[in-house]
Design a protein around this motif. Structure first.
Motif, PDB file in Angstrom:
ATOM      1  N   PHE A 156      90.917  14.202  19.513  1.00 61.16           N
ATOM      2  CA  PHE A 156      89.675  14.981  19.627  1.00 61.16           C
ATOM      3  C   PHE A 156      89.595  15.806  20.906  1.00 61.16           C
ATOM      4  N   VAL A 157      90.359  15.431  21.913  1.00 62.86           N
ATOM      5  CA  VAL A 157      90.261  16.087  23.213  1.00 62.86           C
ATOM      6  C   VAL A 157      90.547  17.583  23.067  1.00 62.86           C
ATOM      7  N   SER A 158      89.665  18.406  23.556  1.00 59.88           N
ATOM      8  CA  SER A 158      89.758  19.870  23.580  1.00 59.88           C
ATOM      9  C   SER A 158      89.527  20.519  22.225  1.00 59.88           C
ATOM     10  N   GLN A 159      89.268  19.750  21.169  1.00 63.51           N
ATOM     11  CA  GLN A 159      89.094  20.353  19.855  1.00 63.51           C
ATOM     12  C   GLN A 159      87.838  21.215  19.764  1.00 63.51           C
ATOM     13  N   PHE A 160      86.852  20.940  20.574  1.00 66.67           N
ATOM     14  CA  PHE A 160      85.611  21.705  20.533  1.00 66.67           C
ATOM     15  C   PHE A 160      85.456  22.613  21.759  1.00 66.67           C
ATOM     16  N   GLY A 161      86.598  22.954  22.344  1.00 68.15           N
ATOM     17  CA  GLY A 161      86.613  23.860  23.483  1.00 68.15           C
ATOM     18  C   GLY A 161      86.950  23.136  24.771  1.00 68.15           C
ATOM     19  N   PRO A 162      87.571  23.844  25.692  1.00 64.30           N
ATOM     20  CA  PRO A 162      88.006  23.207  26.941  1.00 64.30           C
ATOM     21  C   PRO A 162      86.857  22.715  27.818  1.00 64.30           C
ATOM     22  N   LEU A 163      85.649  23.204  27.575  1.00 63.15           N
ATOM     23  CA  LEU A 163      84.500  22.800  28.398  1.00 63.15           C
ATOM     24  C   LEU A 163      83.800  21.555  27.852  1.00 63.15           C
ATOM     25  N   VAL A 164      84.120  21.165  26.641  1.00 67.05           N
ATOM     26  CA  VAL A 164      83.451  20.012  26.015  1.00 67.05           C
ATOM     27  C   VAL A 164      84.183  18.732  26.396  1.00 67.05           C
ATOM     28  N   LYS A 165      83.533  17.932  27.201  1.00 66.93           N
ATOM     29  CA  LYS A 165      84.084  16.663  27.652  1.00 66.93           C
ATOM     30  C   LYS A 165      83.651  15.539  26.707  1.00 66.93           C
ATOM     31  N   PRO A 166      84.362  14.408  26.724  1.00 68.43           N
ATOM     32  CA  PRO A 166      84.027  13.307  25.808  1.00 68.43           C
ATOM     33  C   PRO A 166      82.555  12.901  25.802  1.00 68.43           C
ATOM     34  N   PRO A 167      81.882  12.779  26.961  1.00 58.75           N
ATOM     35  CA  PRO A 167      80.462  12.398  26.908  1.00 58.75           C
ATOM     36  C   PRO A 167      79.601  13.401  26.140  1.00 58.75           C
ATOM     37  N   MET A 168      79.947  14.669  26.224  1.00 58.58           N
ATOM     38  CA  MET A 168      79.192  15.698  25.502  1.00 58.58           C
ATOM     39  C   MET A 168      79.377  15.538  23.998  1.00 58.58           C
ATOM     40  N   LEU A 169      80.578  15.235  23.583  1.00 63.43           N
ATOM     41  CA  LEU A 169      80.842  15.052  22.156  1.00 63.43           C
ATOM     42  C   LEU A 169      80.157  13.796  21.631  1.00 63.43           C
ATOM     43  N   ILE A 170      80.139  12.739  22.439  1.00 65.75           N
ATOM     44  CA  ILE A 170      79.464  11.504  22.039  1.00 65.75           C
ATOM     45  C   ILE A 170      77.975  11.770  21.826  1.00 65.75           C
ATOM     46  N   GLU A 171      77.366  12.498  22.742  1.00 66.87           N
ATOM     47  CA  GLU A 171      75.945  12.817  22.609  1.00 66.87           C
ATOM     48  C   GLU A 171      75.692  13.660  21.361  1.00 66.87           C
ATOM     49  N   ALA A 172      76.588  14.607  21.097  1.00 70.19           N
ATOM     50  CA  ALA A 172      76.428  15.461  19.916  1.00 70.19           C
ATOM     51  C   ALA A 172      76.515  14.634  18.636  1.00 70.19           C
ATOM     52  N   LEU A 173      77.418  13.669  18.590  1.00 74.27           N
ATOM     53  CA  LEU A 173      77.566  12.819  17.415  1.00 74.27           C
ATOM     54  C   LEU A 173      76.337  11.935  17.209  1.00 74.27           C
ATOM     55  N   LYS A 174      75.785  11.426  18.290  1.00 72.61           N
ATOM     56  CA  LYS A 174      74.591  10.594  18.172  1.00 72.61           C
ATOM     57  C   LYS A 174      73.369  11.436  17.809  1.00 72.61           C
ATOM     58  N   THR A 175      73.345  12.676  18.283  1.00 69.11           N
ATOM     59  CA  THR A 175      72.284  13.597  17.889  1.00 69.11           C
ATOM     60  C   THR A 175      72.365  13.886  16.394  1.00 69.11           C
ATOM     61  N   LEU A 176      73.578  13.915  15.883  1.00 71.04           N
ATOM     62  CA  LEU A 176      73.815  14.140  14.453  1.00 71.04           C
ATOM     63  C   LEU A 176      73.298  12.971  13.616  1.00 71.04           C
ATOM     64  N   GLY A 177      73.228  11.787  14.236  1.00 71.95           N
ATOM     65  CA  GLY A 177      72.688  10.633  13.525  1.00 71.95           C
ATOM     66  C   GLY A 177      73.574   9.408  13.522  1.00 71.95           C
ATOM     67  N   PHE A 178      74.755   9.494  14.127  1.00 69.40           N
ATOM     68  CA  PHE A 178      75.626   8.323  14.183  1.00 69.40           C
ATOM     69  C   PHE A 178      75.043   7.293  15.149  1.00 69.40           C
ATOM     70  N   LYS A 179      75.079   6.032  14.739  1.00 70.72           N
ATOM     71  CA  LYS A 179      74.532   4.983  15.596  1.00 70.72           C
ATOM     72  C   LYS A 179      75.414   4.751  16.806  1.00 70.72           C
ATOM     73  N   ASP A 180      76.726   4.795  16.590  1.00 68.89           N
ATOM     74  CA  ASP A 180      77.652   4.534  17.693  1.00 68.89           C
ATOM     75  C   ASP A 180      78.938   5.312  17.449  1.00 68.89           C
ATOM     76  N   VAL A 181      79.672   5.510  18.543  1.00 65.13           N
ATOM     77  CA  VAL A 181      80.941   6.242  18.486  1.00 65.13           C
ATOM     78  C   VAL A 181      82.024   5.337  19.050  1.00 65.13           C
ATOM     79  N   ARG A 182      83.070   5.110  18.275  1.00 67.01           N
ATOM     80  CA  ARG A 182      84.162   4.255  18.711  1.00 67.01           C
ATOM     81  C   ARG A 182      85.450   5.058  18.831  1.00 67.01           C
ATOM     82  N   GLU A 183      86.288   4.613  19.731  1.00 64.54           N
ATOM     83  CA  GLU A 183      87.546   5.290  20.023  1.00 64.54           C
ATOM     84  C   GLU A 183      88.665   4.699  19.162  1.00 64.54           C
ATOM     85  N   VAL A 184      89.216   5.530  18.272  1.00 63.62           N
ATOM     86  CA  VAL A 184      90.298   5.055  17.407  1.00 63.62           C
ATOM     87  C   VAL A 184      91.509   4.626  18.229  1.00 63.62           C
TER      88      VAL A 184
END
Length: 522
Positions: free
Chosen positions: A251-279
């Protein structure tokens, strides 16, 4: 100096082409329909919103353009395509039954939209306008079948009926005027699953296809697409059960070089996911399991060689199990070589899903990654028990768009601390084998010589296994890694970032892990 030539896997990757634009607009439009609770009949409006002009932009008519979009909408809902020549309203299908939090997609996952296929010629050699009609005509001299003739204009001509595609004419042409052409989707298919039907349209042999998806990102007409589960995922997010996102380490850099993991986690939880786990945590579990298998092989190998009666029952190597398409290919094409040797470990996607289901038996698990073959893997009962849905990074992007979530605007404070550096390195070709070797040596000692071999792209994997089967690898490897996609998982068909940048960023992210090896925290 001429620029280095790009291979079939790199020519269009990372470019935002009209094919990319239509594919993503369809996904976003379908997702928006579900988010906004549109009536099922609204589905008929989507082709007109995507192709909203009266004059054609991409094809010979807007009617054909909308017909192609209509089939893409079917696939985005997880529906089967209508057979070529049997097109009709999308709402003829029971759309309501597709808007559910249960699994509805059926095989095949990868489909040819025949109305969009331009019937590209299969492999052949062609004389181009670069031919100067030279006096030497070396192309005629070297042709073993006398299929190259000279036209009245003085230029060369190849009789396709006689040509055996040896390529000798192209090799000797002083002007590089003879080119090799082939169907791009077939060229990208490492298992030779694509051929032409009686009418010249591309056709996929489902018995050979392993759903790697390389044909999808290689077709310049966008005539091949996969079924999606975005409708069912959005339905689940609206439902009563908790939905968990397990996100692949690519997932790293897939949503642009400025999007860091914490930002993606927040976006996923905003989408409605209860939790985000690292494969990558699941990758660590796989490393431990495969290292144990490798150690057992090392300990028993000498005994197997000495006892000829037991030799046939002994493994000769450990084949990694992480890449679904690679494992499927090996089992189909090399059953005698691979049957005893594939790792018994589940893929990382399943290992982390098992953990989630243990904590919340009613929870819904969504794997998010670069891979289309993972959708195929979920037809396996033992996998379907733990993983409910699979979507790609591209499909996740459509969900963000439909919900007006701008990932770059997220702040994010939550970091991922689930995995080791070796687990996070899985998406890069060679990363799995390296992790297993590192773990193994940490247990049995660094002085052990453990020969290994790795390949990425199915074509290279096939070549590797042929050599292995014929005993042409010296030394014979104890560990064999295969990856279906170029550069590894970072080159998967569901990715958004340029391949080399993704490869670089994953390596950088791996180095930031709290632990170096799985043994440090498992």
């Amino acid at each position: 100096m001429p620029l280095p030539s790009l291979n079939i896997f790199e020519k269009m990757r990372g470019l935002y082409t009209p094919v990319t634009d239509i594919r993503r607009r369809v996904l976003s439009a379908v997702a928006r329909m579900i988010v906004q609770d549109k009536l099922p009949s609204y589905i008929e409006h989507i082709p007109y919103k995507i192709i909203n002009t009266d004059t054609p932009t991409y094809r010979e008519s807007v009617f054909k353009e909308r017909a192609i979009v209509r089939e893409r909408v079917r696939l985005a809902f997880g529906m089967d395509l209508k057979e070529f020549g049997a097109h009709g309203p999308i709402n003829d299908d029971d759309v309501i039954n597709m808007i559910t939090d249960r699994k509805v997609a059926k095989r095949p996952i990868v489909n040819v939209i025949k109305v969009g296929c331009e019937r590209c010629p299969e492999h052949s050699y062609l004389v181009t306008d670069l031919c100067r009609g030279c006096i030497a005509h070396p192309c005629t001299t070297v042709c073993p079948k006398n299929c190259v003739s000279i036209l009245p204009s003085g230029k060369s001509f190849i009789d396709q009926e006689k040509c055996i595609r040896c390529g000798k004419c192209a090799q000797v042409c002083p002007y590089n005027a003879i080119v090799y052409r082939e169907r791009p989707c077939a060229a990208a298919c490492g298992v030779n699953a694509i051929h032409s039907d009686d009418d010249g349209f591309a056709e996929i042999d489902s018995d050979q296809c392993v759903s790697c998806g390389m044909c999808i990102v290689s077709c310049p007409f966008g005539a091949i697409a996969e079924k999606s589960e975005i409708v069912q995922v959005l339905s689940a997010l609206k439902g009563p059960n908790s939905v968990y996102a397990e996100i692949a380490p690519a997932f790293v850099s897939q949503f642009g070089p400025l999007v860091k993991p914490p930002m993606l986690i927040e976006a996923l939880k905003t989408l409605g996911f209860k939790d985000v786990r690292e494969v990558a945590y699941g990758a660590d579990v796989v490393v431990v399991n495969e290292a144990e298998e490798l150690i057992e092989l090392i300990e028993k190998r000498e005994k197997c060689i000495e006892n000829s009666d037991e030799k046939d029952d002994c493994r000769s190597f450990v084949g990694t199990s992480c890449c679904t398409a690679w494992a499927m290919m090996a089992e189909k094409k090399f059953p005698s070589t691979f049957a005893l040797n594939i790792s018994e470990s589940f893929a990382p996607m399943v290992e982390i899903a098992k953990q989630i289901k243990k904590e919340d038996p009613n929870g819904i698990v969504v794997f998010i990654g670069p891979c289309i073959a993972k959708k195929e893997e979920c037809f396996i009962p033992k996998v379907a028990e733990f993983v409910d849905f699979v979507i790609t990074f591209e499909e996740l992007s459509a969900l963000f768009q439909a919900n007006n979530i701008d990932v770059t605007k997220m702040v994010g404070t939550e970091e991922l601390h689930d995995a080791s550096a070796l687990g996070r390195g899985f998406p890069v070709a060679g990363g799995v084998a390296n992790a297993v070797i590192e773990q193994t040596k940490a247990i049995i000692g660094q002085d052990h010589d453990i020969p290994l071999i790795a390949a990425d792209t199915l074509k290279e994997c096939v070549i590797l296994l042929k050599k292995l089967e014929k005993g042409k690898l010296d030394p014979s490897p104890l560990l064999v890694e295969g990856m279906a996609c170029p550069y590894g998982c970072v080159g998967g068909p569901g990715t958004l970032a340029p391949l080399k940048r993704a490869q670089r960023e994953v390596k950088k992210y791996s180095s930031s892990a709290d632990w170096k090896q799985p043994k440090d925290h498992l």
